[in-house]
Every structure is written in structure tokens, then in C-alpha cells.
Design an enzyme around this catalytic site. Structure first.
Site, PDB file in Angstrom:
ATOM      1  CG  HIS A  72      -1.796  -1.014   1.119  1.00 40.58           C
ATOM      2  ND1 HIS A  72      -2.148  -1.900   2.354  1.00 40.58           N
ATOM      3  CD2 HIS A  72      -2.696  -1.728   0.147  1.00 40.58           C
ATOM      4  CE1 HIS A  72      -3.142  -2.419   2.133  1.00 40.58           C
ATOM      5  NE2 HIS A  72      -3.344  -2.614   0.724  1.00 40.58           N
ATOM      6  CD  GLU A  75      -0.458   0.092   4.551  1.00 39.78           C
ATOM      7  OE1 GLU A  75       0.611  -0.727   4.655  1.00 39.78           O
ATOM      8  OE2 GLU A  75      -1.501   0.116   4.570  1.00 39.78           O
ATOM      9  CG  HIS A 169       0.822  -3.999   5.461  1.00 43.37           C
ATOM     10  ND1 HIS A 169       0.152  -3.382   4.247  1.00 43.37           N
ATOM     11  CD2 HIS A 169       1.311  -5.284   4.922  1.00 43.37           C
ATOM     12  CE1 HIS A 169       0.060  -4.509   3.221  1.00 43.37           C
ATOM     13  NE2 HIS A 169       1.079  -5.258   3.540  1.00 43.37           N
ATOM     14  CD  GLU A 233      -1.499  -3.957   9.020  1.00 39.90           C
ATOM     15  OE1 GLU A 233      -0.995  -2.783   8.984  1.00 39.90           O
ATOM     16  OE2 GLU A 233      -2.282  -4.402   8.236  1.00 39.90           O
TER      17      GLU A 233
END
Length: 355
Positions: A72, A75, A169, A233
Site C-alpha cells: 500500500h 504506508e 504495513h 501491522e
């Protein structure tokens, strides 16, 4: 280290001089002609495409490592972390001891400062890039290429080697647990205790244990390549320059130790030091009327009272059905048919681990 669109296109000579592979990638966001060169310590650096660099030391251990960021494009913290690590290896500040493949997933989206251009890249793996009608856009073509590059990397390493894939991420929202990992569905295989211990040392104490196949990059790595694979994450989405990189220090330290084969002795596994969750329900967006019924700043893993309306989709209401259910990855802006939210609940993994 450059993290902006450049005034000129960089060349292989610029990479050899600076070691800044991210800058080279962002100056050739859609394509980079393959080339290779040899570092002063004999490590072979092979550039397979824009955002794809394979590093092979002369003498290496038995582990093949894939580190990916920028799947993404907005990010930024994982992009900065991986770019700095790659640069230190290319300039000789660190001596590589394990074969490592660095991937910057979506360079055009990184340059645009957007999560995606047309399609969510992290929903296109395990062949999903070839589903649907019409001409494939950038992300669909890129997903197919990334699958090929990862398989090529592991196959070149040969059989019998440990395979790791960490897809880094940051989340759209903050989280009650700042760092957490998504552990892909293993089709009945036990969770790996050593990997949990390593990621705990990276500062990741919370794990979402998936129970169904997915179209994510980490599921592709686990199911199609036989790797220990995770979506990590590491915090909240922020623009380049706004990240407090000290918050990623533990992860940075351990990834550097991993690629240089200097991982310290890990703490013994103690389930009380972890938070484990499983998905109780997945909520997919069915219509353009889909809306979330809580504030945009509500954090991942937030809990609500039993019966609380969490989302509406036309005439459908989604409520809290079980005590202890929490939300994760809520996003009303996804395409119709895609996941708009997960509901999760705590779980114990006692008796479901292997070394």
C-alpha cells in the site's frame, strides 16, 4: 535517503554509488530494466524489476528471507525501514549473511502518496489478479509479477531451506495494540512457536490467527511457497517525514539481526505475554450505501456493547453478537464485494504449536 519523486531518472551507477534502492525505484516507478553488480564483499545484487532487488552473499546460512513494504503506497514507515536496511547492506555498513529479497510493492502509489491507484494490491494474490473483467491495471499486473519473483527467489535457493516472508504495513487507523501481526490460514498446520518468539522480540505481541484462505501477499507466501509468512501491522499510516522511527526500533533491530545471522537467543514462549484473536465474522461491502456506525478515529481492536450497531449496508444492519467481539480493519471505502471490516474475539492456542 530519498523518498520523493526525483527531478531526473537515476541510473545503475547512482545505485552503486549511494545504495539508495528506494530512490532508484521511485525514479522508475513502473519498470526498471534488470541489471546486477557485485558489492565489495562479494554479495551479488540483482535488480529484477523496479522495487525488486535480490541480494545473495557468497557464504550464506540456510534461510531465504523476503521483506516487503509499500504494497500500500501510503504506508511509509515500513518503506523507510526497509529502504534504510537495504541501503546499509548495499553500502557495506551491514554484512549480509542470508539470501534476502527486498520488495517495494507499489512504486506508482508510493509516488502518488496513495494507498492504491486502481485496485487494492493486497487483495490480488494467489491468482486473484487474473479474476474479473477488463484489461488488468497496474496493481493486477504487479501482483502477478510479485508472485513470480517470490517463487523464483525461493526456487533458486533450493529445497530444504527455511523460507520467511514478512510483509510490512501500517494501518489506516490507530490500534489498541500498536503493533500486531496477521498469521495466514495454515490449513490445519500448527502455529510456529519460534516465529511467534521472534516477532515478539520485534515488538509484536498481538496476533490475528486467520481461519480461511485469503488473497493477501502473506497468505500467498504461506500457502503457495511454504514460507513462514506474516502481515505485520507496525503502527498508523503517516506521510513521509512524519514517522517516529524510534517506535520501530525493536523491529528494525531484529530484522537487521535476521539478515546478518546474528539473532540473539529469544525468550521462551509464554502465552500470557501475547494476545491471540480469531475472526468471528467478516463483513463485506454489498452496496454503495455501506456505512460504518462509529467514529473514523475508533481504533482497531475496540470493543462495543452487545447489540451495538456497527455498520449498515442498505437494509442490512451488523451488530455486536458476542461479548468480547472487537473490530479490526474497518474501511467503508473499499470496492463492492471486498472486506469492509472484521470482527474478532480472543482465543487460546494452547496445544496448537510446533517448534
Amino acid at each position: 535517503m530519498t523518498t520523493n519523486i526525483l527531478d531526473r531518472a537515476l541510473s545503475p551507477a547512482d545505485l552503486a554509488a549511494s545504495g539508495d534502492f528506494l530512490a532508484l525505484t521511485l525514479s522508475h516507478p513502473e519498470h526498471l530494466t534488470p541489471f546486477s553488480y557485485v558489492l565489495t564483499d562479494g554479495t551479488v545484487a540483482e535488480i529484477w524489476d523496479t522495487g525488486v532487488i535480490c541480494l545473495s552473499p557468497v557464504q550464506h546460512g540456510n534461510t531465504d528471507i523476503v521483506l516487503s513494504a509499500g504494497v500500500h503506497g501510503n504506508e511509509t514507515a515500513p518503506i523507510e525501514l526497509c529502504a534504510a536496511l537495504c541501503q546499509d547492506l548495499l553500502t557495506g555498513k551491514l554484512q549480509l549473511k542470508q539470501r534476502t529479497l527486498f520488495l517495494f510493492g507499489n512504486p506508482p502509489a508510493i509516488n502518488a502518496g496513495k494507498r492504491e491507484l486502481q485496485d487494492n494490491l493486497n487483495r490480488l494474490f494467489s491468482g486473484h489478479h487474473s479474476k474479473g473483467d477488463g484489461e488488468p491495471g497496474w496493481e493486477r499486473q504487479r501482483a502477478a509479477k510479485l508472485e513470480h519473483y517470490v517463487q523464483r527467489f525461493y526456487q533458486t535457493g533450493g529445497e530444504g531451506r527455511e523460507r520467511l516472508l514478512y510483509d510490512l504495513h501500517t494501518a489506516i487507523r490507530g490500534s489498541q495494540f500498536e503493533k500486531f501481526a496477521v498469521y495466514p490460514f495454515l490449513h490445519g498446520k500448527p502455529w510456529n512457536k519460534t516465529q511467534l518468539r521472534f516477532l515478539h522480540a520485534c515488538g509484536v505481541e498481538t496476533f490475528l490467527l486467520m481461519q480461511t484462505p485469503a488473497s493477501t501477499f502473506s497468505y500467498f507466501g504461506a500457502q503457495s511457497c511454504g514460507a513462514h509468512a506474516f502481515t505485520l501491522e507496525l503502527g498508523k499510516v503517516r506521510p513521509f517525514g512524519d514517522n517516529d522511527m524510534s517506535r520501530f526500533a525493536a523491529c528494525d533491530l531484529m530484522l537487521r539481526a535476521l539478515v546478518t545471522d546474528t539473532v540473539p537467543e529469544l525468550a521462551e514462549f509464554d502465552e500470557s505475554q501475547f494476545n491471540f484473536f480469531v475472526v468471528s465474522r467478516a463483513v463485506n461491502k454489498q452496496t454503495e450505501q455501506f456505512e460504518l456506525c462509529f467514529a473514523r478515529n475508533i481504533e482497531n481492536f475496540s470493543q462495543f456493547a452487545l447489540g451495538t450497531v456497527l455498520a449498515r449496508d442498505g437494509a442490512i444492519e451488523y451488530r455486536v453478537d458476542e461479548p468480547g467481539e472487537a473490530i479490526i480493519f474497518p474501511n467503508a471505502d473499499v470496492a463492492i464485494g471486498q472486506r469492509a471490516m472484521l470482527l474478532v474475539k480472543p482465543v487460546s492456542i494452547a496445544g496448537q504449536l510446533c517448534d
